[in-house]
Design a protein around this motif. Structure first.
Motif, mmCIF file in Angstrom:
data_model
loop_
_atom_site.group_PDB
_atom_site.id
_atom_site.type_symbol
_atom_site.label_atom_id
_atom_site.label_comp_id
_atom_site.label_asym_id
_atom_site.label_seq_id
_atom_site.Cartn_x
_atom_site.Cartn_y
_atom_site.Cartn_z
ATOM 1 N N ARG A 172 44.184 41.796 48.935
ATOM 2 C CA ARG A 172 44.057 40.730 47.929
ATOM 3 C C ARG A 172 42.695 40.810 47.232
ATOM 4 O O ARG A 172 42.597 40.613 46.021
ATOM 5 C CB ARG A 172 44.245 39.355 48.579
ATOM 6 N N MET A 173 41.673 41.121 48.012
ATOM 7 C CA MET A 173 40.340 41.264 47.427
ATOM 8 C C MET A 173 40.306 42.403 46.409
ATOM 9 O O MET A 173 39.709 42.280 45.335
ATOM 10 C CB MET A 173 39.307 41.520 48.530
ATOM 11 N N GLN A 174 40.967 43.501 46.734
ATOM 12 C CA GLN A 174 41.022 44.640 45.821
ATOM 13 C C GLN A 174 41.791 44.284 44.548
ATOM 14 O O GLN A 174 41.393 44.660 43.436
ATOM 15 C CB GLN A 174 41.663 45.834 46.527
ATOM 16 N N GLN A 175 42.887 43.559 44.705
ATOM 17 C CA GLN A 175 43.675 43.137 43.541
ATOM 18 C C GLN A 175 42.875 42.174 42.667
ATOM 19 O O GLN A 175 42.939 42.225 41.434
ATOM 20 C CB GLN A 175 44.977 42.479 44.014
ATOM 21 N N GLU A 176 42.118 41.276 43.312
ATOM 22 C CA GLU A 176 41.277 40.345 42.570
ATOM 23 C C GLU A 176 40.200 41.095 41.787
ATOM 24 O O GLU A 176 39.862 40.721 40.648
ATOM 25 C CB GLU A 176 40.628 39.340 43.527
ATOM 26 N N GLY A 177 39.666 42.150 42.396
ATOM 27 C CA GLY A 177 38.659 42.958 41.717
ATOM 28 C C GLY A 177 39.232 43.634 40.481
ATOM 29 O O GLY A 177 38.603 43.661 39.419
ATOM 30 N N GLN A 178 40.421 44.174 40.596
ATOM 31 C CA GLN A 178 41.077 44.814 39.454
ATOM 32 C C GLN A 178 41.394 43.790 38.362
ATOM 33 O O GLN A 178 41.225 44.063 37.162
ATOM 34 C CB GLN A 178 42.353 45.514 39.920
ATOM 35 N N ALA A 179 41.859 42.605 38.792
ATOM 36 C CA ALA A 179 42.183 41.553 37.825
ATOM 37 C C ALA A 179 40.923 41.079 37.103
ATOM 38 O O ALA A 179 40.941 40.830 35.885
ATOM 39 C CB ALA A 179 42.854 40.378 38.534
ATOM 40 N N LEU A 180 39.809 40.967 37.839
ATOM 41 C CA LEU A 180 38.555 40.539 37.227
ATOM 42 C C LEU A 180 38.077 41.563 36.205
ATOM 43 O O LEU A 180 37.626 41.202 35.113
ATOM 44 C CB LEU A 180 37.489 40.346 38.309
ATOM 45 N N SER A 181 38.200 42.842 36.545
ATOM 46 C CA SER A 181 37.793 43.900 35.624
ATOM 47 C C SER A 181 38.601 43.824 34.329
ATOM 48 O O SER A 181 38.044 43.916 33.226
ATOM 49 C CB SER A 181 37.976 45.264 36.290
ATOM 50 N N ALA A 182 39.923 43.640 34.447
ATOM 51 C CA ALA A 182 40.786 43.551 33.268
ATOM 52 C C ALA A 182 40.463 42.300 32.456
ATOM 53 O O ALA A 182 40.427 42.337 31.213
ATOM 54 C CB ALA A 182 42.250 43.536 33.696
#
Length: 212
Positions: free
Chosen positions: A120-130
């Protein structure tokens, strides 16, 4: 016809030819007059056309310089946030692997829960970048539209005396050829900066994305 008559006719023909030559040479000299070299000279020819080099405007117009500085500031702030998020994810991943090696999880369920948390942390990081990339792109588009509106409005004022009937935009090599005298970029940029009020520059909405 007598010899004297022939001489007179020859003299008359020579004089006539000389007159034609002088007339022709004088005409060519007039035609070889140098081309207009300044906007004022171009206007005097009755050709009310000019162009503005937008590459120069975007690099020298004070408003454009403020836009660039603002976007660079936001990009740096976004990068800091992403690096912080990435460091947290990396730390969690290293900790998860360490606990896996020493069998620190009390149960398979606990291990799975921790793994899902890491995902979930990794997905949040990708979402934040986008999200940050989209915000920066939208801000850039908005500010460029504001700048172009400013340029158009100021161009109308610059040309309020109607001396130009057509003003072209030069971007890169989109104009194949134009006399240097048609280039009013330097004078227009000077006008832009003289009439630019920093208080009317970047709108408040411009910084809203970076504060979220």
């Amino acid at each position: 016809m007598t010899k004297k008559g022939l001489v007179s006719l020859g003299t008359l023909a020579l004089a006539f030819t000389t007159t034609l030559c002088l007339s022709s040479c004088g005409g060519n000299k007039a035609e070889q007059k140098s081309s207009p070299s300044t906007p004022a000279e171009v206007q005097a020819t009755g050709l009310p056309i000019a162009f503005v080099n937008m590459d120069s405007v975007t690099s020298q117009y004070k408003f454009a310089q403020e836009i660039k500085a603002s976007l660079e500031k936001d990009a740096a702030a976004h990068q800091t946030r992403l690096q912080s998020k990435g460091a947290a994810i990396q730390k969690a991943a290293v900790d998860f692997e360490r606990r896996m090696r020493i069998n620190a999880f009390v149960s398979a369920e606990a291990q799975q829960a921790e793994q899902q948390k890491l995902m979930r942390m990794q997905q949040e990081g990708q979402a934040l970048s986008a999200e940050l990339s989209e915000k920066l792109a939208l801000k850039q588009q908005s500010l460029l539209e504001d700048m172009m509106k400013s340029v158009r409005d100021q161009l109308k004022e610059y040309n309020k005396d109607g001396r130009y009937k057509l003003i072209l935009t030069k971007v890169g090599d989109n104009i194949l050829y134009a006399e240097d005298a048609l280039d009013i970029t330097e004078d227009f940029i000077k006008y832009l900066n003289e009439h630019y009020n920093a208080a009317d520059g970047l709108p408040s909405k411009a910084d809203s994305a970076s504060k979220k």
